[in-house]
Design a protein around this motif. Structure first.
Motif, PDB file in Angstrom:
ATOM      1  N   LEU A 152       0.822  -1.207   0.000  1.00  0.00           N
ATOM      2  CA  LEU A 152       0.000   0.000   0.000  1.00  0.00           C
ATOM      3  C   LEU A 152       0.859   1.262   0.000  1.00  0.00           C
ATOM      4  O   LEU A 152       0.667   2.179  -0.811  1.00  0.00           O
ATOM      5  CB  LEU A 152      -0.920  -0.024   1.218  1.00  0.00           C
ATOM      6  N   VAL A 153       1.837   1.333   0.893  1.00  0.00           N
ATOM      7  CA  VAL A 153       2.664   2.532   1.028  1.00  0.00           C
ATOM      8  C   VAL A 153       3.471   2.793  -0.246  1.00  0.00           C
ATOM      9  O   VAL A 153       3.528   3.934  -0.741  1.00  0.00           O
ATOM     10  CB  VAL A 153       3.600   2.403   2.252  1.00  0.00           C
ATOM     11  N   LEU A 154       4.087   1.765  -0.796  1.00  0.00           N
ATOM     12  CA  LEU A 154       4.882   1.945  -2.015  1.00  0.00           C
ATOM     13  C   LEU A 154       4.006   2.395  -3.183  1.00  0.00           C
ATOM     14  O   LEU A 154       4.410   3.244  -3.987  1.00  0.00           O
ATOM     15  CB  LEU A 154       5.599   0.636  -2.365  1.00  0.00           C
ATOM     16  N   ALA A 155       2.808   1.829  -3.286  1.00  0.00           N
ATOM     17  CA  ALA A 155       1.908   2.230  -4.367  1.00  0.00           C
ATOM     18  C   ALA A 155       1.537   3.710  -4.258  1.00  0.00           C
ATOM     19  O   ALA A 155       1.562   4.444  -5.256  1.00  0.00           O
ATOM     20  CB  ALA A 155       0.645   1.371  -4.341  1.00  0.00           C
ATOM     21  N   SER A 161     -13.569   0.709  -2.236  1.00  0.00           N
ATOM     22  CA  SER A 161     -12.473   0.416  -3.163  1.00  0.00           C
ATOM     23  C   SER A 161     -11.150   0.446  -2.402  1.00  0.00           C
ATOM     24  O   SER A 161     -11.029   1.086  -1.364  1.00  0.00           O
ATOM     25  CB  SER A 161     -12.457   1.410  -4.319  1.00  0.00           C
ATOM     26  N   GLY A 162     -10.164  -0.275  -2.934  1.00  0.00           N
ATOM     27  CA  GLY A 162      -8.890  -0.402  -2.238  1.00  0.00           C
ATOM     28  C   GLY A 162      -7.722   0.114  -3.052  1.00  0.00           C
ATOM     29  O   GLY A 162      -7.892   0.671  -4.146  1.00  0.00           O
ATOM     30  N   THR A 163      -6.531  -0.107  -2.524  1.00  0.00           N
ATOM     31  CA  THR A 163      -5.332   0.397  -3.175  1.00  0.00           C
ATOM     32  C   THR A 163      -5.109  -0.196  -4.549  1.00  0.00           C
ATOM     33  O   THR A 163      -4.530   0.442  -5.425  1.00  0.00           O
ATOM     34  CB  THR A 163      -4.102   0.070  -2.311  1.00  0.00           C
ATOM     35  N   LEU A 164      -5.566  -1.427  -4.747  1.00  0.00           N
ATOM     36  CA  LEU A 164      -5.402  -2.060  -6.055  1.00  0.00           C
ATOM     37  C   LEU A 164      -6.019  -1.202  -7.150  1.00  0.00           C
ATOM     38  O   LEU A 164      -5.485  -1.108  -8.255  1.00  0.00           O
ATOM     39  CB  LEU A 164      -6.032  -3.451  -6.055  1.00  0.00           C
ATOM     40  N   SER A 165      -7.138  -0.547  -6.836  1.00  0.00           N
ATOM     41  CA  SER A 165      -7.780   0.318  -7.835  1.00  0.00           C
ATOM     42  C   SER A 165      -6.860   1.473  -8.217  1.00  0.00           C
ATOM     43  O   SER A 165      -6.784   1.860  -9.394  1.00  0.00           O
ATOM     44  CB  SER A 165      -9.112   0.861  -7.298  1.00  0.00           C
ATOM     45  N   ASN A 166      -6.132   2.008  -7.246  1.00  0.00           N
ATOM     46  CA  ASN A 166      -5.193   3.097  -7.531  1.00  0.00           C
ATOM     47  C   ASN A 166      -4.030   2.617  -8.388  1.00  0.00           C
ATOM     48  O   ASN A 166      -3.603   3.311  -9.316  1.00  0.00           O
ATOM     49  CB  ASN A 166      -4.669   3.702  -6.229  1.00  0.00           C
ATOM     50  N   ILE A 167      -3.524   1.406  -8.093  1.00  0.00           N
ATOM     51  CA  ILE A 167      -2.400   0.861  -8.853  1.00  0.00           C
ATOM     52  C   ILE A 167      -2.813   0.591 -10.297  1.00  0.00           C
ATOM     53  O   ILE A 167      -2.110   0.967 -11.243  1.00  0.00           O
ATOM     54  CB  ILE A 167      -1.878  -0.423  -8.198  1.00  0.00           C
ATOM     55  N   ILE A 168      -3.965  -0.066 -10.478  1.00  0.00           N
ATOM     56  CA  ILE A 168      -4.431  -0.390 -11.827  1.00  0.00           C
ATOM     57  C   ILE A 168      -4.714   0.885 -12.609  1.00  0.00           C
ATOM     58  O   ILE A 168      -4.392   0.981 -13.806  1.00  0.00           O
ATOM     59  CB  ILE A 168      -5.685  -1.280 -11.764  1.00  0.00           C
ATOM     60  N   GLY A 211       7.911  -2.039  -6.760  1.00  0.00           N
ATOM     61  CA  GLY A 211       8.073  -2.581  -5.411  1.00  0.00           C
ATOM     62  C   GLY A 211       6.743  -3.000  -4.816  1.00  0.00           C
ATOM     63  O   GLY A 211       6.632  -4.051  -4.170  1.00  0.00           O
ATOM     64  N   SER A 212       5.715  -2.184  -5.045  1.00  0.00           N
ATOM     65  CA  SER A 212       4.374  -2.524  -4.573  1.00  0.00           C
ATOM     66  C   SER A 212       3.868  -3.797  -5.233  1.00  0.00           C
ATOM     67  O   SER A 212       3.257  -4.656  -4.587  1.00  0.00           O
ATOM     68  CB  SER A 212       3.420  -1.365  -4.868  1.00  0.00           C
ATOM     69  N   THR A 213       4.135  -3.936  -6.528  1.00  0.00           N
ATOM     70  CA  THR A 213       3.695  -5.122  -7.263  1.00  0.00           C
ATOM     71  C   THR A 213       4.384  -6.379  -6.738  1.00  0.00           C
ATOM     72  O   THR A 213       3.758  -7.439  -6.584  1.00  0.00           O
ATOM     73  CB  THR A 213       3.991  -4.965  -8.768  1.00  0.00           C
TER      74      THR A 213
END
Length: 307
Positions: free
Chosen positions: A20-23, A86-93, A178-180
């Motif tokens: 989460l933090v790295l993303a 919604s979660g952090t994955l939504s921000n990464i994608i 790094g988040s991935t």
């Protein structure tokens, strides 16, 4: 491999937090205050995300659970998944797919805040028979996650992008990669540690969970195109509605269903739904990103403007 699994079992929460933090650091480096101002001038976008997340999708989850012949405990898990923000994955994608990152982050923060009130209401409406009478959301942990794991890393990333402008793209790529890697570690640990067995509930159940994720994205994207949103915004809205905060869902399992035991079928079903749902969201999100990247490549070759 066994040494990694042992390490993961002891430090699984650190994997979640690092991802989460790295993303957020990486996305913040490529985000400006002005972009957020533009989002706040369009509150209707956030309102649409919240309405789809907490009203339409829970109803859709209930209908799906009733129409498809799946285990009732999976149906309850599906309702829980639909009641999450919604979660952090939504921000990464969104970042990887070149969507509207400020819109994604703002919608994630808004849905996470409102879930403190709305999620218990949704669960009470659609899954009350399986829930304890005096269930309350873990408000302190949720607010902590918003402030310490979401907003503070985002602000730090924005500061890095502002003061080291020339290096911000390289920093963002390193942080997101790094988040991935941390996210992959979560899945390797979950699968290798036996937390989830893909065919535990048969072949049909994974398909139903994937159908829910894909349908949430496609319904939202189709609605955004009907309302004439830009493609980047439509992609972002679809991702926000379909990519839910599985980590929060995992945190709710004990308050909702008590500790995990071989006899606690409700906890087992909900755990499976959260973990496989997270995998389905990740796979579908990466498919969407790949499709957008291919379209961008075709547009560059044709000399067209990317949209």
């Amino acid at each position: 491999m066994q040494s990694f699994l042992d390490f993961y079992r002891e430090h699984s929460q650190s994997f979640y937090n690092a991802q989460l933090v790295l993303a957020m650091l990486g996305m913040g480096a490529n985000t400006t205050v002005g972009q957020f101002r533009a989002v706040f001038r369009r509150p209707g976008d956030i309102a649409m995300v919240l309405a789809l997340q907490f009203l339409l999708m829970p109803i859709f989850a209930v209908l799906l659970a009733r129409v498809m012949p799946i285990d009732p405990t999976i149906g309850i898990g599906l309702v829980l998944l639909a009641a999450l923000p919604s979660g952090t994955l939504s921000n990464i994608i969104t970042f990887l797919g070149r969507g509207n990152v400020p819109l994604s982050v703002t919608a994630t923060c808004a849905s996470t805040l409102i879930c403190l009130v709305v999620t218990p209401i949704v669960l009470d409406l659609f899954a009350s028979k399986a829930l304890p009478e005096h269930f309350t959301m873990p408000r302190d942990k949720t607010v902590y996650s918003i402030l310490v794991l979401l907003l503070m890393p985002l602000a730090a990333g924005m500061a890095i992008g502002h003061f080291w402008h020339q290096q911000r793209h390289h920093f963002a790529k390193l942080a997101v990669w790094g988040s991935t890697i941390a996210l992959v570690g979560v899945w390797v640990g979950a699968l290798g540690g036996g937390q989830i067995q893909i065919l535990q509930y048969g072949w049909r159940t994974p398909g139903v969970i994937l159908l829910f994720v894909v349908s949430a994205h496609m319904i939202t994207y189709g609605l955004s195109q009907w309302l004439r949103y830009p493609r980047a915004d439509g992609f972002t809205l679809g991702v926000e509605v379909s990519m839910r905060n599985g980590n929060l869902g995992l945190a709710l399992l004990v308050p909702l269903f008590d500790v995990l035991t071989p006899e606690n079928v409700h906890h087992q079903g909900a755990l499976y739904t959260m973990l496989f749902g997270g995998g389905a969201m990740t796979v579908w999100g990466l498919i969407c990103v790949s499709r957008r990247q291919l379209r961008f490549a075709r547009q560059r070759r044709a000399g067209e403007e990317e949209i």
